[in-house]
Design a protein around this motif. Structure first.
Motif, PDB file in Angstrom:
ATOM      1  N   UNK A 191       3.328   7.104 -14.913  1.00  0.00           N
ATOM      2  CA  UNK A 191       3.334   5.897 -14.328  1.00  0.00           C
ATOM      3  C   UNK A 191       3.722   4.845 -15.180  1.00  0.00           C
ATOM      4  N   UNK A 192       4.805   3.813 -15.042  1.00  0.00           N
ATOM      5  CA  UNK A 192       5.233   2.841 -15.632  1.00  0.00           C
ATOM      6  C   UNK A 192       5.326   1.510 -15.037  1.00  0.00           C
TER       7      UNK A 192
ATOM      8  N   UNK B   3       0.805  -1.157  -0.227  1.00  0.00           N
ATOM      9  CA  UNK B   3       0.002  -0.065  -0.242  1.00  0.00           C
ATOM     10  C   UNK B   3       0.807   1.329   0.001  1.00  0.00           C
ATOM     11  N   UNK B   4       0.262   2.422  -0.253  1.00  0.00           N
ATOM     12  CA  UNK B   4       0.853   3.674  -0.227  1.00  0.00           C
ATOM     13  C   UNK B   4       0.824   4.317   1.089  1.00  0.00           C
TER      14      UNK B   4
ATOM     15  N   UNK C 107      -0.121  12.313 -11.254  1.00  0.00           N
ATOM     16  CA  UNK C 107       0.471  11.283 -11.541  1.00  0.00           C
ATOM     17  C   UNK C 107      -0.806  10.404 -12.291  1.00  0.00           C
ATOM     18  N   UNK C 108      -0.130  10.212 -13.517  1.00  0.00           N
ATOM     19  CA  UNK C 108      -1.047   9.584 -14.670  1.00  0.00           C
ATOM     20  C   UNK C 108      -0.305   8.126 -15.156  1.00  0.00           C
TER      21      UNK C 108
ATOM     22  N   UNK D 253      -4.014  -1.808 -10.390  1.00  0.00           N
ATOM     23  CA  UNK D 253      -4.856  -0.611 -10.246  1.00  0.00           C
ATOM     24  C   UNK D 253      -5.180  -0.216  -8.960  1.00  0.00           C
ATOM     25  N   UNK D 254      -5.268  -0.918  -8.046  1.00  0.00           N
ATOM     26  CA  UNK D 254      -5.435  -0.392  -6.531  1.00  0.00           C
ATOM     27  C   UNK D 254      -4.410   0.183  -6.208  1.00  0.00           C
ATOM     28  N   UNK D 255      -2.987  -0.009  -6.381  1.00  0.00           N
ATOM     29  CA  UNK D 255      -1.754   0.909  -5.912  1.00  0.00           C
ATOM     30  C   UNK D 255      -1.768   2.037  -6.660  1.00  0.00           C
ATOM     31  N   UNK D 256      -2.320   2.027  -8.066  1.00  0.00           N
ATOM     32  CA  UNK D 256      -2.296   3.322  -9.065  1.00  0.00           C
ATOM     33  C   UNK D 256      -3.383   4.178  -8.510  1.00  0.00           C
ATOM     34  N   UNK D 257      -4.200   3.718  -7.864  1.00  0.00           N
ATOM     35  CA  UNK D 257      -5.321   4.650  -7.347  1.00  0.00           C
ATOM     36  C   UNK D 257      -4.689   5.413  -6.142  1.00  0.00           C
TER      37      UNK D 257
END
Length: 709
Positions: free
Chosen positions: A257-258, A124-125, A172-173, A158-162
């Protein structure tokens, strides 16, 4: 860092950069366990710098660390590994993710011009990760977000990106998204087989993500017509979007984001392409402030390889056999072997005698550079010269410390060092044997020269040798380096806070020192009265002797004896403060009285006066500012109250943090650095400065032990 090893170069690599525009200095930042070091090794393999993941031509790995780091399971220092991609040299600077080693992180941020911010898809962030992001933001570091460990159980891209977008902001895209093979039906997501680039036309199920990326890029564009054209239905050329994206990255206003799978290498080539094309070169990134050694502002740096030499030591390692090795970032000019350089260290000028300045006195001297090398794993690869923007290692630069500036002898300058938080965890140590005692201070001096975030304090009052560190892991690594590098063994002792003693009420004392032996004896008698003074008044000595009962030449002797006893203490061995001592009477002998005898009598009289009244222990209070996320304020304030603190107020800082202001006894702050980090999961920080002394509660004072003499 690195040692002399096989001088063979990595396959297919020429590491001598010709100009700053052919260099990218990329620092990897992220929490411990996010996969930074594994990513470095995979990027090296992708670029052909190693023959297999993590192995250079002689079999050593680029991630080799000190034995102490391997035992702790975490890196405590930065490492550099260069590669060449599309004709551009990329220096990968790997930094620790653990909060104890923020000094190494900030050194890495100084050495680099851009960052890969690494988060793991199966984590998690958290608040500690947000703190690292703020470290980058405070120095306006251009950065891309890399999502690693896509192949791990519980991986949720997807979760950690959100979470990253919620924590770091809407700029942050995603630039790419992972492409997975069909699921096997076992409930596990399919293997990541590649990436889909969102700047190019893509499948309908990615249209929403692509639209969000394009809109975010256009928002950063200097072409104000792009948005209207896009909303009007025009397909914007990907080359135009890419150019705008690269400019926004360089300004640190847009963070693509990569996703990357380090085990298979998926995404690594795209990441290298982005680093080479999207990140700024050293000449495009702002340089540190420049001053003369006298402290006057100097001309700014242009990054010109033909300009005056200005470089900075970003890391130092010492070895009792190899000697000192300095990792330097060149900001201007060209560094050549055997060149004379001026070494400037001005921590005290910039930061004062406390914190980063302590133990690092200002110094200016000339030295001669020896051989130059490019660090690569445990190897040092020979460097013919090092141009502005590049990073290299210098051996046997004996006077330079981490944070020092190297410049032309004829035109010396000094760079403002990067800031460091004050080390706040004190650990008292003592040599285990006489042999250890003989080597201890020299070994600690060498370690402190490597690590400005470490402070060594030889306390003249408590007679303790104290290592001030960032946390327990920092202490462990320091003590293990003492043992492994220098064969110095030490034991830890309870840390003693320097208290004060004072008289709670008036008292009287009679000091009689009479001894007779062969020849001259010792004879001195004096009577004193002692009364307390207001806090901060210090010490007053009053002479009210009449009739010459104490000869004039011995009045000063009595005062000297009283002062000496005040330093030794009258209750638990701590200095006595804020009293008035009045000499009222005494006796002398025409032959046996002496200066020493009246000093002894004065000390005895003060001790007797102390026994006749109550002695109050005074403890130092610090003004403490604690910065924590809003949701943790209540717990922090409760903990401070349990430490006998007075909470003075709170202030809002930014959108989600609060500064708690308090006055706290120093005896309650000995372990606060580690306790706060544990309670806030690494998100809380604090600063402290001395405020004043206050009477210690008697129940607390009774539990104290007399101070060792």
């Amino acid at each position: 860092m690195a040692e002399k090893g096989n001088p063979r170069r990595p396959p297919g690599q020429d590491l001598a950069a010709s100009s700053p525009d052919r260099i990218r200095n990329v620092v990897l930042v992220g929490p411990g366990g996010s996969g930074k070091t594994t990513l470095v090794e995979t990027l090296l393999a992708t670029a052909g710098a190693v023959t297999r993941t993590g192995s250079v031509t002689d079999g050593t790995t680029v991630s080799d660390h000190d034995p102490s780091e391997q035992r702790h399971g975490r890196s405590s220092g930065l490492t550099v590994a260069p590669l060449v991609h599309d004709g551009v040299k990329v220096n990968l600077v790997d930094t620790p993710g653990y909060a104890d080693f923020v000094g190494e992180l900030r050194a890495g941020l100084r050495a680099a011009d851009c960052a890969l911010f690494v988060v793991a898809a199966n984590e998690t962030v958290d608040d500690a990760t947000r703190t690292l992001w703020r470290e980058c933001a405070e120095v306006r570091m251009p950065r891309a977000v890399v999502v690693t460990k896509l192949d791990q159980a519980r991986a949720d891209h997807e979760g950690v990106l959100a979470q990253a977008q919620a924590a770091f902001g809407e700029t942050v895209v995603p630039l790419y998204v992972p492409v997975r093979a069909p699921s096997t039906g076992s409930g596990q997501a399919g293997e990541v087989t590649g990436l889909a680039g969102l700047l190019e036309p893509c499948d309908d199920d990615l249209a929403e993500l692509r639209g969000a990326l394009i809109e975010a890029v256009i928002e950063e564009s200097e072409d104000e017509t792009l948005m209207d054209r896009y909303v009007g239905g025009e397909e914007i050329d990907a080359k135009i979007l890419l150019a705008d994206l690269e400019r926004a990255m360089a300004r640190a206003t847009f963070f693509p984001v990569v996703p990357v799978c380090s085990m298979t290498g998926v995404g690594c080539r795209e990441l290298l392409d982005l680093a080479v094309r999207g990140f700024p070169s050293p000449a495009e990134h702002p340089s540190p402030e420049v001053f003369t050694p006298a402290g006057k502002p100097a001309d700014g740096l242009t990054g010109d390889p033909d300009g005056p030499l200005v470089a900075e030591v970003v890391k130092t390692t010492s070895d009792p056999y190899v000697g000192r090795l300095s990792l330097v970032r060149v900001f201007s000019g060209t560094l050549r072997p055997d060149a004379a350089v001026h070494v400037s260290g001005h921590f005290t000028s910039f930061f004062g005698d406390a914190g980063m300045g302590a133990g690092h006195p200002d110094h200016d001297e000339d030295e001669r550079v020896g051989a130059l090398s490019y660090p690569f794993g445990k190897q040092l690869l020979p460097a013919p010269q090092v141009v502005a923007g590049d990073i290299a290692a210098i051996g046997r630069l004996t006077r330079a410390e981490t944070g020092d500036t190297l410049s032309d002898v004829e035109h010396p300058v000094v760079l403002r060092p990067w800031s460091l938080p004050e080390p706040l965890l004190p650990v008292a140590i003592a040599p285990r044997s006489k042999s250890d005692e003989d080597k201890l201070m020299q070994a600690l001096g060498r370690i402190a020269a490597e690590d400005p975030s470490l402070r060594i304090d030889n306390d003249a009052e408590t007679h303790q040798l104290v290592v001030w560190a960032m946390g327990e892991a920092h202490v462990d690594v320091t003590l293990e380096r003492l043992e492994e590098r220098y064969s110095v063994h030490v034991d830890q002792e309870p840390f003693v806070v320097s208290l004060r003693e004072t008289f709670a009420g008036p008292g009287s004392g009679h000091g009689r020192h009479v001894k007779q032996s062969g020849g001259h004896g010792q004879y001195a008698v004096c009577d004193l009265t002692v009364e307390p003074l207001p806090e901060g008044s210090g010490f007053e000595f009053v002479d009210k002797v009449v009739g010459g009962s104490v000869p004039r030449q011995f009045i000063a002797s009595v005062e000297k004896g009283v002062r000496a006893q005040m330093q030794r203490g009258v209750r638990l061995g701590h200095p006595v403060v804020d009293i008035r001592v009045t000499l009222t009477d005494g006796k002398a002998h025409s032959v046996d009285s002496s200066d020493v005898a009246f000093q002894t009598a004065g000390a005895l009289a003060l001790r007797e006066a102390a026994a006749a009244t109550t002695i109050t222990m005074l403890e130092p209070f610090d003004a403490v500012d604690v910065l924590v996320p809003d949701e943790l304020v209540g717990g922090v304030m409760s903990d401070l109250s349990a430490r006998r603190a007075r909470v003075l107020g709170t202030d809002k800082v930014g959108e989600d943090r609060t500064l708690v202001r308090a006055e706290v006894p120093q005896t309650e702050l000995v372990r606060y650095a580690t306790d706060l980090r544990s309670a806030t999961h690494g998100a809380g920080t604090f600063t402290r400065s001395f405020a004043h002394y206050e009477p210690m509660p008697e129940d607390v004072a009774r539990a104290l032990q007399p101070r060792p003499r």
